[in-house]
Design a protein around this motif. Sequence first.
Motif, PDB file in Angstrom:
ATOM      1  N   ARG A   1      -8.627  -0.244  -3.373  1.00 47.60           N
ATOM      2  CA  ARG A   1      -7.806  -0.136  -2.156  1.00 47.60           C
ATOM      3  C   ARG A   1      -7.744  -1.483  -1.429  1.00 47.60           C
ATOM      4  N   ALA A   2      -8.882  -2.189  -1.365  1.00 46.25           N
ATOM      5  CA  ALA A   2      -8.889  -3.523  -0.739  1.00 46.25           C
ATOM      6  C   ALA A   2      -8.017  -4.491  -1.529  1.00 46.25           C
ATOM      7  N   GLY A   3      -8.058  -4.392  -2.854  1.00 43.66           N
ATOM      8  CA  GLY A   3      -7.218  -5.242  -3.688  1.00 43.66           C
ATOM      9  C   GLY A   3      -5.742  -4.981  -3.446  1.00 43.66           C
ATOM     10  N   LEU A   4      -5.383  -3.718  -3.275  1.00 42.53           N
ATOM     11  CA  LEU A   4      -3.991  -3.372  -2.986  1.00 42.53           C
ATOM     12  C   LEU A   4      -3.549  -4.011  -1.674  1.00 42.53           C
ATOM     13  N   THR A   5      -4.389  -3.939  -0.655  1.00 45.15           N
ATOM     14  CA  THR A   5      -4.063  -4.565   0.624  1.00 45.15           C
ATOM     15  C   THR A   5      -3.849  -6.059   0.450  1.00 45.15           C
ATOM     16  N   SER A   6      -4.716  -6.719  -0.314  1.00 47.37           N
ATOM     17  CA  SER A   6      -4.579  -8.163  -0.561  1.00 47.37           C
ATOM     18  C   SER A   6      -3.286  -8.490  -1.290  1.00 47.37           C
ATOM     19  N   VAL A   7      -2.966  -7.697  -2.285  1.00 46.41           N
ATOM     20  CA  VAL A   7      -1.741  -7.931  -3.055  1.00 46.41           C
ATOM     21  C   VAL A   7      -0.509  -7.759  -2.173  1.00 46.41           C
ATOM     22  N   LEU A   8      -0.496  -6.731  -1.347  1.00 49.86           N
ATOM     23  CA  LEU A   8       0.649  -6.527  -0.460  1.00 49.86           C
ATOM     24  C   LEU A   8       0.819  -7.710   0.484  1.00 49.86           C
ATOM     25  N   ARG A   9      -0.276  -8.255   0.973  1.00 46.46           N
ATOM     26  CA  ARG A   9      -0.198  -9.427   1.852  1.00 46.46           C
ATOM     27  C   ARG A   9       0.338 -10.641   1.089  1.00 46.46           C
ATOM     28  N   ALA A  10      -0.055 -10.776  -0.177  1.00 48.77           N
ATOM     29  CA  ALA A  10       0.399 -11.905  -0.987  1.00 48.77           C
ATOM     30  C   ALA A  10       1.895 -11.802  -1.295  1.00 48.77           C
ATOM     31  N   LEU A  11       2.408 -10.590  -1.442  1.00 48.69           N
ATOM     32  CA  LEU A  11       3.832 -10.412  -1.745  1.00 48.69           C
ATOM     33  C   LEU A  11       4.723 -10.731  -0.555  1.00 48.69           C
ATOM     34  N   GLY A  12       4.226 -10.548   0.640  1.00 46.59           N
ATOM     35  CA  GLY A  12       5.051 -10.800   1.826  1.00 46.59           C
ATOM     36  C   GLY A  12       4.567  -9.987   3.003  1.00 46.59           C
ATOM     37  N   ARG A  13       5.433  -9.891   3.982  1.00 50.23           N
ATOM     38  CA  ARG A  13       5.092  -9.148   5.195  1.00 50.23           C
ATOM     39  C   ARG A  13       5.297  -7.652   4.938  1.00 50.23           C
ATOM     40  N   LEU A  14       4.251  -7.035   4.418  1.00 49.87           N
ATOM     41  CA  LEU A  14       4.305  -5.619   4.079  1.00 49.87           C
ATOM     42  C   LEU A  14       3.286  -4.840   4.898  1.00 49.87           C
ATOM     43  N   PRO A  15       3.660  -3.660   5.345  1.00 52.39           N
ATOM     44  CA  PRO A  15       2.684  -2.821   6.051  1.00 52.39           C
ATOM     45  C   PRO A  15       1.628  -2.306   5.078  1.00 52.39           C
ATOM     46  N   ASP A  16       0.526  -1.833   5.625  1.00 48.92           N
ATOM     47  CA  ASP A  16      -0.516  -1.236   4.790  1.00 48.92           C
ATOM     48  C   ASP A  16       0.066  -0.064   4.006  1.00 48.92           C
ATOM     49  N   ALA A  17      -0.480   0.153   2.833  1.00 49.20           N
ATOM     50  CA  ALA A  17      -0.043   1.268   1.996  1.00 49.20           C
ATOM     51  C   ALA A  17      -0.475   2.593   2.596  1.00 49.20           C
ATOM     52  N   VAL A  18       0.297   3.620   2.329  1.00 49.92           N
ATOM     53  CA  VAL A  18      -0.097   4.988   2.619  1.00 49.92           C
ATOM     54  C   VAL A  18      -0.921   5.440   1.418  1.00 49.92           C
ATOM     55  N   HIS A  19      -2.124   5.914   1.651  1.00 49.19           N
ATOM     56  CA  HIS A  19      -2.998   6.384   0.573  1.00 49.19           C
ATOM     57  C   HIS A  19      -3.048   7.902   0.590  1.00 49.19           C
TER      58      HIS A  19
END
Length: 172
Positions: free
Chosen positions: A54-72
């Motif tokens: 889950r932490a990795g997903l948050t990091s990846v979303l930040r690396a891709l651009g201005r993305l909100p946190d994922a819904v889990h």
Amino acid sequence: MAPHPDDEVLGSGGAIVTLLAAGVAVHTVCLTAGEASHGTGDPGAMARLAERRRAGLTSVLRALGRLPDAVHAHLPDTGLDQHEETARAVTAEALTRTGATLCLAPWEGDLHGDHEAAGRAATNTRARAGRSPTKPTRSRTCARSPGTTTPTSPSLSTSGAPALARLCHLPA
């Protein structure tokens, strides 16, 4: 829609970057934490792996651009076929809440059971709204991305960003 953390990038990373560059808001739904990817023998290890993924997903979303946190959705890894209705409901709620007109999901013909179940859930989300799962309209569109286990499966777009732009109702 990602069955596991990493599927959002492996299946739709290019589309996400293209959509962000076009000014489209992008949201991520992650159905499981991928906790069973290395076996199910040690519940403590599975919990630690879920947190790392889950932490990795948050990091990846930040690396891709201005993305909100994922819904889990917190559904069980390797068991999505038994929870498709919940996956569909979580996806429908996210689409409604965000006003999204496009849902990128795994292809139902993928060789991974969780990917297949996620694809069916996305298709059923659209079908229950009375719409064709793939026909672009001013309402919702569901596009399937190839999974990591099926490199020859149908792709989201065979002609690049202009086709994706048309599918997403963006000016070409």
